[in-house]
Design a protein around this motif. Sequence first.
Motif, PDB file in Angstrom:
ATOM      1  N   SER A   1     -18.953  29.515 -66.441  1.00 46.29           N
ATOM      2  CA  SER A   1     -17.932  29.973 -67.325  1.00 46.29           C
ATOM      3  C   SER A   1     -17.279  30.767 -67.261  1.00 46.29           C
ATOM      4  CB  SER A   1     -19.186  30.290 -68.740  1.00 46.29           C
ATOM      5  OG  SER A   1     -19.374  31.426 -68.434  1.00 46.29           O
ATOM      6  N   ALA A   2     -16.578  31.313 -67.584  1.00 41.51           N
ATOM      7  CA  ALA A   2     -15.355  31.934 -66.505  1.00 41.51           C
ATOM      8  C   ALA A   2     -16.179  33.881 -66.549  1.00 41.51           C
ATOM      9  CB  ALA A   2     -13.589  31.526 -67.167  1.00 41.51           C
ATOM     10  N   TYR A   3     -16.491  33.953 -67.817  1.00 35.65           N
ATOM     11  CA  TYR A   3     -16.706  35.732 -67.777  1.00 35.65           C
ATOM     12  C   TYR A   3     -17.673  35.878 -66.701  1.00 35.65           C
ATOM     13  CZ  TYR A   3     -17.245  40.636 -69.346  1.00 35.65           C
ATOM     14  OH  TYR A   3     -17.455  41.375 -70.101  1.00 35.65           O
ATOM     15  N   GLN A   4     -18.833  34.175 -67.018  1.00 35.35           N
ATOM     16  CA  GLN A   4     -19.916  34.928 -66.566  1.00 35.35           C
ATOM     17  C   GLN A   4     -20.035  35.707 -64.970  1.00 35.35           C
ATOM     18  OE1 GLN A   4     -22.048  31.931 -69.072  1.00 35.35           O
ATOM     19  NE2 GLN A   4     -23.970  33.282 -67.972  1.00 35.35           N
TER      20      GLN A   4
ATOM     21  N   ALA B   1     -19.262  37.696 -60.783  1.00 35.98           N
ATOM     22  CA  ALA B   1     -19.815  37.464 -59.088  1.00 35.98           C
ATOM     23  C   ALA B   1     -18.927  37.578 -58.134  1.00 35.98           C
ATOM     24  CB  ALA B   1     -20.036  35.917 -59.417  1.00 35.98           C
ATOM     25  N   GLY B   2     -17.677  38.095 -58.280  1.00 37.34           N
ATOM     26  CA  GLY B   2     -16.732  37.979 -57.341  1.00 37.34           C
ATOM     27  C   GLY B   2     -15.634  37.223 -57.604  1.00 37.34           C
TER      28      GLY B   2
ATOM     29  N   LEU C   1     -23.452  29.193 -58.841  1.00 41.75           N
ATOM     30  CA  LEU C   1     -23.990  30.913 -58.324  1.00 41.75           C
ATOM     31  C   LEU C   1     -24.495  31.310 -59.068  1.00 41.75           C
ATOM     32  CD1 LEU C   1     -19.919  31.789 -58.151  1.00 41.75           C
ATOM     33  CD2 LEU C   1     -21.857  30.665 -56.295  1.00 41.75           C
ATOM     34  N   ASP C   2     -25.523  32.495 -58.828  1.00 41.99           N
ATOM     35  CA  ASP C   2     -26.159  33.275 -59.743  1.00 41.99           C
ATOM     36  C   ASP C   2     -24.941  33.773 -59.951  1.00 41.99           C
ATOM     37  OD1 ASP C   2     -29.229  32.926 -58.439  1.00 41.99           O
ATOM     38  OD2 ASP C   2     -28.361  34.812 -57.258  1.00 41.99           O
TER      39      ASP C   2
ATOM     40  N   PHE D   1     -27.535  41.039 -65.028  1.00 43.06           N
ATOM     41  CA  PHE D   1     -27.129  40.263 -63.466  1.00 43.06           C
ATOM     42  C   PHE D   1     -29.690  40.457 -63.114  1.00 43.06           C
ATOM     43  CE2 PHE D   1     -23.747  42.133 -63.541  1.00 43.06           C
ATOM     44  CZ  PHE D   1     -22.959  41.572 -62.955  1.00 43.06           C
ATOM     45  N   ARG D   2     -30.269  40.296 -63.413  1.00 39.51           N
ATOM     46  CA  ARG D   2     -31.404  39.725 -63.373  1.00 39.51           C
ATOM     47  C   ARG D   2     -31.441  38.575 -62.664  1.00 39.51           C
ATOM     48  NH1 ARG D   2     -35.387  39.662 -66.056  1.00 39.51           N
ATOM     49  NH2 ARG D   2     -34.389  39.995 -68.084  1.00 39.51           N
ATOM     50  N   PRO D   3     -31.335  38.206 -64.127  1.00 38.96           N
ATOM     51  CA  PRO D   3     -31.478  36.575 -64.411  1.00 38.96           C
ATOM     52  C   PRO D   3     -30.882  35.741 -62.524  1.00 38.96           C
ATOM     53  CG  PRO D   3     -31.356  36.616 -66.151  1.00 38.96           C
ATOM     54  CD  PRO D   3     -30.620  37.598 -65.289  1.00 38.96           C
ATOM     55  N   ARG D   4     -31.685  34.307 -61.973  1.00 38.20           N
ATOM     56  CA  ARG D   4     -30.888  33.898 -61.114  1.00 38.20           C
ATOM     57  C   ARG D   4     -30.804  32.689 -60.897  1.00 38.20           C
ATOM     58  NH1 ARG D   4     -28.943  37.556 -56.655  1.00 38.20           N
ATOM     59  NH2 ARG D   4     -29.566  39.618 -57.124  1.00 38.20           N
ATOM     60  N   PHE D   5     -29.730  32.156 -61.610  1.00 41.04           N
ATOM     61  CA  PHE D   5     -29.859  30.455 -62.031  1.00 41.04           C
ATOM     62  C   PHE D   5     -28.894  29.807 -60.713  1.00 41.04           C
ATOM     63  CE2 PHE D   5     -29.558  31.904 -66.445  1.00 41.04           C
ATOM     64  CZ  PHE D   5     -30.852  30.984 -67.075  1.00 41.04           C
ATOM     65  N   GLY D   6     -29.029  30.671 -59.646  1.00 36.91           N
ATOM     66  CA  GLY D   6     -27.748  30.141 -58.431  1.00 36.91           C
ATOM     67  C   GLY D   6     -27.968  29.184 -57.587  1.00 36.91           C
TER      68      GLY D   6
END
Length: 433
Positions: A10-13, A42-43, A373-374, A382-387
Amino acid sequence: MTFLWGVATSAYQIEGASENDWTEWEQRGRLKESGVRCGKAAGHRERWRSDLALLPTIGANAYRFSVEWSRIEPRRGRLDEAALLETRETVELLTRLGVEPVVTLHHYTHPAWFWAEGGWERPESVEWFRRFAAAVADALGNRVRLWVTINEPIVLLLGGYLAGLIPPGQKSFRACARALEHLLRAHGEAAAVIRERNPSARVGLAHNMLDFAPDRADSRLDQRLAESGESFYNLALLEAIATGDMVWALPGEGRVRFRLAELPAANDYVGVNYYSRVHLRFGIVPPWRGQFFYRDPAARGLTEMGWEIHPQGFERVLRAAAQARRPLLVTENGIAVRDDRRRRDFLREHTLILNHVREAGLPVEGYFYWSLLDNFEWLEGFRPRFGLFEVDYATFARRRRPSADLFAELGKRFTAGEAGGGSSDVSRMSRER
Ligand code: FCB
């Protein structure tokens, strides 16, 4: 038709700060950890072209992403043409890459002006959203076939209007009920304007579904609570999609009922976002005399979100979603873990279920892993890493995780040929590992 095999964002994330409600929410210190800001997330805004180029490398033939309303319409009624053009370029690049774009119009965030004008409680919100949808549909025209109007309306309402945890931060069932009606009307209007521009468009919602269980298996009260949780969280919206009648009863809060005759026709498919199972326990605590917990009965370890890994629930929710009598798309399914082996297990187990339900005849037409991506995970930061790709937040470098390779492997089986042959391969492969 080829099975859609993709990832969702999603855009904001991934793009970060904008003139929207979440940026304000963070400034007000409403995330779980103080001082966290989404910033550049995530830049992705500077790297969207190279990020999209990752998609073919993971075997994705589809990509679900969202358009940030506050970037398209930063002031009410004023469209940012450059932002619209960039959205079109995104779609064009995806098409060149051989990846089908799946556009989400609303994924939790709103322009700051939206709340200043009164938000979803106001009947005018339907028209505001319709105009935004029309602007995006004008820019994309018939380049996009698949549309998600609103991501997780029930989560948005419970979190924003009842628990007060996300914008607008209210705790009022009355306001919640009004917002529900306007959100669904807005969805219907958006579906109509999209189809005016592209008659072959397929439009739907992404519905978050949980598996529900009583916390104390032998407690009648917990059982009832689990049933009503399943009913207001999972089933009410599906029933409304099937029939046009929305009946929403929240224990201890209230009940709302209305008819939206246009709703069934506004849904060509049902999008299912599935992550976990919750256990419900009756108690005397408001808001609805119940509490929910994520348990870990199989001792597999909860995820970084604190969620149980429960693939069997995936089958249950997909079977329930089929009650809406529409084709299904798994619009999100994923896991936040640092140990990538656990992500690979998750993918194998959930795609095994996916394969199984398809062989059993459920009309599931696509699967989108959350996430490419994360990224910035709302209240959790930012802790959870889904990427499938790790993001180094200091440099924004992307590093491919081994699960990206597995994702590509699994995708070959799901997208090769017809469901039967291809999907049996999936079972075999999953058993082999
Ligand atoms: C879903 C949201 C998505 C992401 C995942 C983990 O409910 O749609 O934005 O936060 O959860």
